[in-house]
Design a protein around this motif. Sequence first.
Motif, mmCIF file in Angstrom:
data_model
loop_
_atom_site.group_PDB
_atom_site.id
_atom_site.type_symbol
_atom_site.label_atom_id
_atom_site.label_comp_id
_atom_site.label_asym_id
_atom_site.label_seq_id
_atom_site.Cartn_x
_atom_site.Cartn_y
_atom_site.Cartn_z
ATOM 1 N N VAL A 162 53.255 30.819 42.184
ATOM 2 C CA VAL A 162 51.850 30.589 41.800
ATOM 3 C C VAL A 162 50.879 31.520 42.517
ATOM 4 C CG1 VAL A 162 52.228 28.136 41.267
ATOM 5 C CG2 VAL A 162 51.496 28.792 43.562
ATOM 6 N N CYS A 163 51.350 32.280 43.487
ATOM 7 C CA CYS A 163 50.445 33.099 44.307
ATOM 8 C C CYS A 163 50.015 34.358 43.556
ATOM 9 C CB CYS A 163 51.149 33.487 45.606
ATOM 10 S SG CYS A 163 50.191 34.651 46.597
ATOM 11 N N PRO A 164 48.705 34.562 43.369
ATOM 12 C CA PRO A 164 48.259 35.759 42.645
ATOM 13 C C PRO A 164 48.585 37.057 43.388
ATOM 14 C CG PRO A 164 46.356 34.507 43.463
ATOM 15 C CD PRO A 164 47.576 33.698 43.778
ATOM 16 N N GLN A 165 48.777 36.964 44.715
ATOM 17 C CA GLN A 165 49.032 38.163 45.516
ATOM 18 C C GLN A 165 50.517 38.542 45.573
ATOM 19 O OE1 GLN A 165 45.525 38.619 45.642
ATOM 20 N NE2 GLN A 165 46.244 39.836 47.344
ATOM 21 N N PHE A 166 51.381 37.626 45.179
ATOM 22 C CA PHE A 166 52.830 37.875 45.257
ATOM 23 C C PHE A 166 53.301 38.323 43.875
ATOM 24 C CE2 PHE A 166 57.323 36.774 45.297
ATOM 25 C CZ PHE A 166 57.731 36.924 46.610
ATOM 26 N N ASP A 171 55.019 44.159 48.108
ATOM 27 C CA ASP A 171 55.828 43.798 49.284
ATOM 28 C C ASP A 171 55.345 42.535 49.978
ATOM 29 O OD1 ASP A 171 57.431 46.155 49.246
ATOM 30 O OD2 ASP A 171 55.704 47.275 50.004
ATOM 31 N N PHE A 172 54.383 41.834 49.394
ATOM 32 C CA PHE A 172 53.815 40.671 50.101
ATOM 33 C C PHE A 172 54.924 39.679 50.470
ATOM 34 C CE2 PHE A 172 51.068 36.628 49.713
ATOM 35 C CZ PHE A 172 50.799 36.631 51.082
ATOM 36 N N ILE A 173 54.921 39.237 51.728
ATOM 37 C CA ILE A 173 56.008 38.369 52.189
ATOM 38 C C ILE A 173 55.866 36.924 51.691
ATOM 39 C CG2 ILE A 173 56.679 39.748 54.193
ATOM 40 C CD1 ILE A 173 54.982 38.010 55.974
ATOM 41 N N GLY A 174 54.652 36.516 51.342
ATOM 42 C CA GLY A 174 54.478 35.201 50.732
ATOM 43 C C GLY A 174 54.261 34.073 51.731
ATOM 44 N N ALA A 175 53.725 32.973 51.185
ATOM 45 C CA ALA A 175 53.276 31.857 52.018
ATOM 46 C C ALA A 175 54.416 31.179 52.784
ATOM 47 C CB ALA A 175 52.560 30.845 51.139
ATOM 48 N N ALA A 176 55.569 30.994 52.160
ATOM 49 C CA ALA A 176 56.660 30.265 52.826
ATOM 50 C C ALA A 176 57.090 30.983 54.097
ATOM 51 C CB ALA A 176 57.853 30.136 51.880
ATOM 52 N N ASP A 209 47.644 40.734 53.218
ATOM 53 C CA ASP A 209 47.651 40.765 51.749
ATOM 54 C C ASP A 209 47.328 39.404 51.122
ATOM 55 O OD1 ASP A 209 48.257 43.370 51.978
ATOM 56 O OD2 ASP A 209 50.309 43.258 51.206
ATOM 57 N N CYS A 210 47.261 38.372 51.959
ATOM 58 C CA CYS A 210 46.934 37.034 51.440
ATOM 59 C C CYS A 210 45.452 36.988 51.116
ATOM 60 C CB CYS A 210 47.294 35.984 52.488
ATOM 61 S SG CYS A 210 46.554 34.378 52.172
ATOM 62 N N GLY A 211 45.132 36.533 49.894
ATOM 63 C CA GLY A 211 43.727 36.473 49.479
ATOM 64 C C GLY A 211 43.121 35.096 49.698
ATOM 65 N N LEU A 212 43.853 34.219 50.364
ATOM 66 C CA LEU A 212 43.443 32.828 50.627
ATOM 67 C C LEU A 212 43.017 32.069 49.359
ATOM 68 C CD1 LEU A 212 41.695 32.789 54.121
ATOM 69 C CD2 LEU A 212 43.840 31.718 53.453
ATOM 70 N N ALA A 213 43.732 32.314 48.275
ATOM 71 C CA ALA A 213 43.427 31.609 47.021
ATOM 72 C C ALA A 213 43.909 30.154 47.070
ATOM 73 C CB ALA A 213 44.084 32.328 45.857
ATOM 74 N N GLN A 214 44.774 29.856 48.006
ATOM 75 C CA GLN A 214 45.250 28.483 48.288
ATOM 76 C C GLN A 214 46.060 27.841 47.166
ATOM 77 O OE1 GLN A 214 42.498 25.954 50.275
ATOM 78 N NE2 GLN A 214 41.615 27.587 51.468
ATOM 79 N N GLN A 215 46.543 28.645 46.225
ATOM 80 C CA GLN A 215 47.384 28.081 45.153
ATOM 81 C C GLN A 215 48.710 27.593 45.726
ATOM 82 O OE1 GLN A 215 46.184 27.637 42.157
ATOM 83 N NE2 GLN A 215 44.345 28.650 42.870
ATOM 84 N N CYS A 216 49.183 28.294 46.757
ATOM 85 C CA CYS A 216 50.486 28.000 47.354
ATOM 86 C C CYS A 216 50.572 26.557 47.834
ATOM 87 C CB CYS A 216 50.756 28.943 48.520
ATOM 88 S SG CYS A 216 49.392 29.049 49.699
ATOM 89 N N VAL A 217 49.539 26.113 48.518
ATOM 90 C CA VAL A 217 49.581 24.791 49.126
ATOM 91 C C VAL A 217 49.602 23.698 48.045
ATOM 92 C CG1 VAL A 217 47.112 24.385 49.562
ATOM 93 C CG2 VAL A 217 48.770 23.718 51.271
#
Length: 248
Positions: A162-166, A171-176, A209-217
Amino acid sequence: MSKNVEILVKRQDSPKAPSYWVEFSVPYEEGMNVISLLQGIRRDPKDKSGKSVTPVTWESSCLEEVCGACTMVINGKVRQACTALVDQLEQPIKLEPMSKFPVERDLRVNRQRIFDNLKKVNAWVEVDGYHDLGPGPRQNPDDQTTTYKYSECMSCGCCMEVCPQFTKDNDFIGAAVLGQARLFNMHPTGEMQMPKRLDKVTDKGGIQDCGLAQQCVKACPKHIPLVEAIGQLQRDITVNKVFGSLKK
Ligand code: SF4
Ligand code: SF4
Ligand code: FES
Protein backbone atom coordinates in the motif's frame (compact mmCIF):
# COMPACT_ATOMS: atom_id res chain seq x y z
CA MET A 1 -29.01 -27.92 -5.40
CA SER A 2 -25.65 -27.26 -3.69
CA LYS A 3 -24.38 -23.70 -3.48
CA ASN A 4 -21.19 -22.65 -5.28
CA VAL A 5 -18.64 -19.91 -4.61
CA GLU A 6 -17.71 -17.78 -7.62
CA ILE A 7 -14.05 -16.82 -7.88
CA LEU A 8 -11.96 -14.76 -10.32
CA VAL A 9 -8.22 -15.47 -10.21
CA LYS A 10 -5.55 -13.35 -11.86
CA ARG A 11 -3.15 -15.94 -13.24
CA GLN A 12 0.38 -15.79 -14.63
CA ASP A 13 2.19 -18.88 -15.90
CA SER A 14 5.77 -17.71 -15.26
CA PRO A 15 7.61 -14.57 -14.06
CA LYS A 16 7.75 -12.96 -17.52
CA ALA A 17 4.45 -14.27 -18.95
CA PRO A 18 1.43 -11.95 -19.34
CA SER A 19 -1.33 -12.18 -16.74
CA TYR A 20 -4.92 -13.27 -17.49
CA TRP A 21 -8.12 -13.80 -15.52
CA VAL A 22 -9.84 -17.18 -15.05
CA GLU A 23 -13.28 -17.76 -13.51
CA PHE A 24 -13.83 -20.69 -11.16
CA SER A 25 -16.88 -22.03 -9.36
CA VAL A 26 -16.20 -24.14 -6.25
CA PRO A 27 -18.76 -26.04 -4.10
CA TYR A 28 -19.51 -24.08 -0.91
CA GLU A 29 -18.71 -25.51 2.50
CA GLU A 30 -19.46 -23.89 5.83
CA GLY A 31 -16.52 -22.00 7.40
CA MET A 32 -14.53 -21.84 4.15
CA ASN A 33 -11.63 -19.42 3.83
CA VAL A 34 -9.77 -18.38 0.67
CA ILE A 35 -7.21 -21.16 1.18
CA SER A 36 -9.99 -23.80 1.19
CA LEU A 37 -11.32 -22.29 -2.05
CA LEU A 38 -7.88 -22.65 -3.64
CA GLN A 39 -7.66 -26.22 -2.32
CA GLY A 40 -11.06 -26.84 -3.93
CA ILE A 41 -9.69 -25.64 -7.28
CA ARG A 42 -6.63 -27.87 -6.85
CA ARG A 43 -8.80 -30.97 -6.18
CA ASP A 44 -10.70 -30.46 -9.44
CA PRO A 45 -8.78 -27.99 -11.64
CA LYS A 46 -11.48 -26.89 -14.09
CA ASP A 47 -12.58 -23.36 -14.92
CA LYS A 48 -16.22 -22.30 -14.63
CA SER A 49 -17.04 -23.63 -18.12
CA GLY A 50 -15.71 -27.10 -17.16
CA LYS A 51 -12.47 -26.83 -19.16
CA SER A 52 -9.42 -28.46 -17.50
CA VAL A 53 -6.75 -25.98 -16.45
CA THR A 54 -3.53 -26.21 -14.46
CA PRO A 55 -4.15 -25.90 -10.69
CA VAL A 56 -3.68 -22.40 -9.27
CA THR A 57 -0.38 -21.82 -7.44
CA TRP A 58 -0.30 -20.00 -4.10
CA GLU A 59 1.80 -20.05 -0.95
CA SER A 60 0.70 -20.76 2.63
CA SER A 61 2.07 -22.34 5.76
CA CYS A 62 0.81 -21.56 9.27
CA LEU A 63 -2.88 -21.06 8.36
CA GLU A 64 -3.29 -18.76 11.39
CA GLU A 65 -1.95 -15.36 10.24
CA VAL A 66 1.52 -15.82 11.65
CA CYS A 67 3.81 -16.59 8.70
CA GLY A 68 2.56 -14.05 6.16
CA ALA A 69 3.13 -16.46 3.26
CA CYS A 70 -0.48 -16.43 1.99
CA THR A 71 -0.64 -12.64 1.53
CA MET A 72 -2.50 -11.62 -1.64
CA VAL A 73 -4.95 -9.00 -2.84
CA ILE A 74 -8.51 -10.15 -2.10
CA ASN A 75 -11.35 -8.05 -3.49
CA GLY A 76 -8.88 -5.17 -3.86
CA LYS A 77 -7.49 -5.33 -0.31
CA VAL A 78 -4.11 -6.78 0.59
CA ARG A 79 -4.51 -9.36 3.37
CA GLN A 80 -3.87 -12.94 4.40
CA ALA A 81 -5.87 -15.60 2.54
CA CYS A 82 -6.02 -17.88 5.59
CA THR A 83 -8.07 -15.40 7.62
CA ALA A 84 -10.26 -14.23 4.72
CA LEU A 85 -13.59 -15.98 5.33
CA VAL A 86 -15.77 -16.67 2.30
CA ASP A 87 -18.97 -15.74 4.16
CA GLN A 88 -17.61 -12.22 4.67
CA LEU A 89 -16.54 -11.63 1.06
CA GLU A 90 -18.52 -10.24 -1.83
CA GLN A 91 -18.68 -12.57 -4.88
CA PRO A 92 -17.16 -13.15 -7.33
CA ILE A 93 -14.16 -13.19 -5.00
CA LYS A 94 -11.28 -11.53 -6.86
CA LEU A 95 -7.83 -12.93 -6.07
CA GLU A 96 -4.68 -11.19 -7.31
CA PRO A 97 -1.00 -11.48 -6.41
CA MET A 98 0.61 -8.52 -4.62
CA SER A 99 1.68 -5.93 -7.19
CA LYS A 100 4.90 -4.68 -5.54
CA PHE A 101 6.79 -7.99 -5.65
CA PRO A 102 7.74 -10.08 -8.70
CA VAL A 103 5.16 -12.76 -9.50
CA GLU A 104 6.62 -16.26 -9.69
CA ARG A 105 3.40 -17.93 -10.71
CA ASP A 106 -0.29 -17.11 -10.24
CA LEU A 107 -0.75 -15.85 -6.66
CA ARG A 108 2.77 -16.64 -5.48
CA VAL A 109 5.22 -13.73 -5.34
CA ASN A 110 8.90 -13.45 -4.47
CA ARG A 111 9.36 -11.43 -1.25
CA GLN A 112 13.16 -11.83 -1.19
CA ARG A 113 13.55 -8.03 -1.29
CA ILE A 114 12.15 -7.81 2.26
CA PHE A 115 14.65 -10.36 3.59
CA ASP A 116 17.57 -8.73 1.74
CA ASN A 117 16.63 -5.37 3.26
CA LEU A 118 16.38 -6.87 6.75
CA LYS A 119 19.96 -8.07 6.27
CA LYS A 120 20.95 -4.62 4.98
CA VAL A 121 19.90 -2.90 8.24
CA ASN A 122 21.45 -5.54 10.55
CA ALA A 123 18.03 -6.64 11.80
CA TRP A 124 19.51 -9.11 14.26
CA VAL A 125 21.32 -9.31 17.60
CA GLU A 126 25.08 -9.83 17.12
CA VAL A 127 26.46 -13.02 18.63
CA ASP A 128 29.57 -12.24 20.69
CA GLY A 129 31.18 -15.67 20.32
CA TYR A 130 29.50 -18.92 21.38
CA HIS A 131 30.94 -19.21 24.90
CA ASP A 132 28.67 -18.77 27.94
CA LEU A 133 28.56 -15.08 28.85
CA GLY A 134 25.94 -15.53 31.55
CA PRO A 135 22.55 -13.82 31.48
CA GLY A 136 22.19 -10.91 29.08
CA PRO A 137 21.24 -7.37 30.08
CA ARG A 138 17.74 -6.87 31.46
CA GLN A 139 15.03 -4.96 29.61
CA ASN A 140 12.39 -2.95 31.45
CA PRO A 141 8.80 -4.27 31.16
CA ASP A 142 7.55 -1.18 29.25
CA ASP A 143 10.18 -1.68 26.56
CA GLN A 144 9.36 -5.40 26.50
CA THR A 145 5.71 -4.57 25.74
CA THR A 146 6.74 -2.24 22.88
CA THR A 147 9.29 -4.62 21.39
CA TYR A 148 6.82 -7.53 21.58
CA LYS A 149 4.51 -5.62 19.23
CA TYR A 150 7.34 -5.03 16.71
CA SER A 151 8.38 -8.67 16.98
CA GLU A 152 4.97 -9.73 15.65
CA CYS A 153 5.95 -8.59 12.13
CA MET A 154 5.57 -11.55 9.76
CA SER A 155 7.23 -9.92 6.72
CA CYS A 156 3.93 -10.30 4.90
CA GLY A 157 4.42 -7.26 2.65
CA CYS A 158 1.00 -5.60 3.24
CA CYS A 159 2.66 -2.36 4.39
CA MET A 160 4.78 -2.26 1.22
CA GLU A 161 1.91 -3.14 -1.10
CA VAL A 162 0.00 0.00 0.00
CA CYS A 163 3.00 2.34 0.31
CA PRO A 164 3.12 4.94 -2.49
CA GLN A 165 6.91 5.22 -2.04
CA PHE A 166 7.62 1.49 -2.39
CA THR A 167 7.66 0.51 -6.06
CA LYS A 168 8.96 -2.47 -8.01
CA ASP A 169 11.68 -0.34 -9.59
CA ASN A 170 13.07 1.64 -6.65
CA ASP A 171 15.25 0.75 -3.64
CA PHE A 172 13.04 1.92 -0.76
CA ILE A 173 13.45 -0.54 2.11
CA GLY A 174 9.86 -0.13 3.29
CA ALA A 175 8.04 0.27 6.58
CA ALA A 176 8.44 -3.29 7.92
CA VAL A 177 12.22 -3.12 7.69
CA LEU A 178 12.23 0.27 9.44
CA GLY A 179 10.04 -1.29 12.17
CA GLN A 180 12.55 -4.10 12.60
CA ALA A 181 15.46 -1.62 12.78
CA ARG A 182 13.56 0.06 15.63
CA LEU A 183 12.99 -3.33 17.31
CA PHE A 184 16.69 -4.21 17.30
CA ASN A 185 17.71 -0.70 18.39
CA MET A 186 15.52 -1.22 21.48
CA HIS A 187 17.01 -4.61 22.31
CA PRO A 188 19.63 -4.26 25.12
CA THR A 189 22.23 -6.17 23.07
CA GLY A 190 21.01 -5.12 19.63
CA GLU A 191 21.37 -1.50 20.77
CA MET A 192 25.16 -1.92 20.68
CA GLN A 193 24.90 -2.02 16.86
CA MET A 194 22.62 1.02 16.74
CA PRO A 195 25.08 3.56 15.18
CA LYS A 196 25.96 1.08 12.43
CA ARG A 197 22.27 0.19 11.92
CA LEU A 198 21.27 3.87 11.72
CA ASP A 199 23.91 4.45 9.04
CA LYS A 200 22.38 1.62 7.00
CA VAL A 201 18.88 3.03 7.55
CA THR A 202 19.98 6.27 5.86
CA ASP A 203 21.74 4.59 2.92
CA LYS A 204 20.24 4.76 -0.60
CA GLY A 205 16.56 3.72 -0.42
CA GLY A 206 16.49 4.39 3.30
CA ILE A 207 14.20 6.26 5.68
CA GLN A 208 14.58 9.54 3.76
CA ASP A 209 12.44 8.03 0.97
CA CYS A 210 9.44 7.66 3.30
CA GLY A 211 6.84 10.32 2.52
CA LEU A 212 4.99 9.74 5.82
CA ALA A 213 1.75 8.97 3.97
CA GLN A 214 0.94 6.54 6.82
CA GLN A 215 -0.80 4.00 4.57
CA CYS A 216 1.49 1.29 5.96
CA VAL A 217 0.17 1.50 9.49
CA LYS A 218 -3.44 1.21 8.31
CA ALA A 219 -2.68 -1.90 6.27
CA CYS A 220 -0.63 -3.79 8.87
CA PRO A 221 -2.65 -6.82 10.06
CA LYS A 222 -0.60 -6.87 13.28
CA HIS A 223 -1.22 -3.18 14.05
CA ILE A 224 2.50 -2.51 14.38
CA PRO A 225 3.15 1.18 15.19
CA LEU A 226 5.20 1.75 12.03
CA VAL A 227 4.87 5.52 11.96
CA GLU A 228 6.09 5.71 15.58
CA ALA A 229 9.07 3.55 14.61
CA ILE A 230 9.87 5.85 11.67
CA GLY A 231 9.59 8.96 13.90
CA GLN A 232 11.84 7.48 16.60
CA LEU A 233 14.41 6.34 14.03
CA GLN A 234 14.53 9.88 12.63
CA ARG A 235 15.17 11.26 16.14
CA ASP A 236 17.85 8.61 16.78
CA ILE A 237 19.53 9.46 13.46
CA THR A 238 19.76 13.14 14.44
CA VAL A 239 21.20 12.31 17.89
CA ASN A 240 23.64 9.83 16.34
CA LYS A 241 24.83 12.47 13.84
CA VAL A 242 25.37 15.11 16.55
CA PHE A 243 27.21 12.76 18.94
CA GLY A 244 29.06 11.10 16.08
CA SER A 245 30.42 14.47 14.90
CA LEU A 246 31.29 15.50 18.52
CA LYS A 247 33.38 12.33 18.88
CA LYS A 248 35.42 13.21 15.75
S1 SF4 B 1 4.65 6.28 6.13
FE1 SF4 B 1 3.92 6.24 4.01
S2 SF4 B 1 5.74 6.45 2.74
FE2 SF4 B 1 6.42 5.89 4.81
S3 SF4 B 1 6.55 3.68 4.74
FE3 SF4 B 1 4.49 4.19 5.49
S4 SF4 B 1 3.18 4.20 3.67
FE4 SF4 B 1 5.31 4.29 2.97
S1 SF4 C 1 4.92 -4.43 9.43
FE1 SF4 C 1 2.89 -5.37 9.38
S2 SF4 C 1 2.23 -5.21 7.25
FE2 SF4 C 1 4.44 -4.84 7.29
S3 SF4 C 1 5.34 -6.81 6.88
FE3 SF4 C 1 5.24 -6.61 9.12
S4 SF4 C 1 3.28 -7.55 9.67
FE4 SF4 C 1 3.23 -7.21 7.48
S1 FES D 1 -0.73 -19.21 5.94
FE1 FES D 1 0.54 -18.12 7.37
S2 FES D 1 -0.38 -16.18 7.41
FE2 FES D 1 -1.72 -17.30 6.17
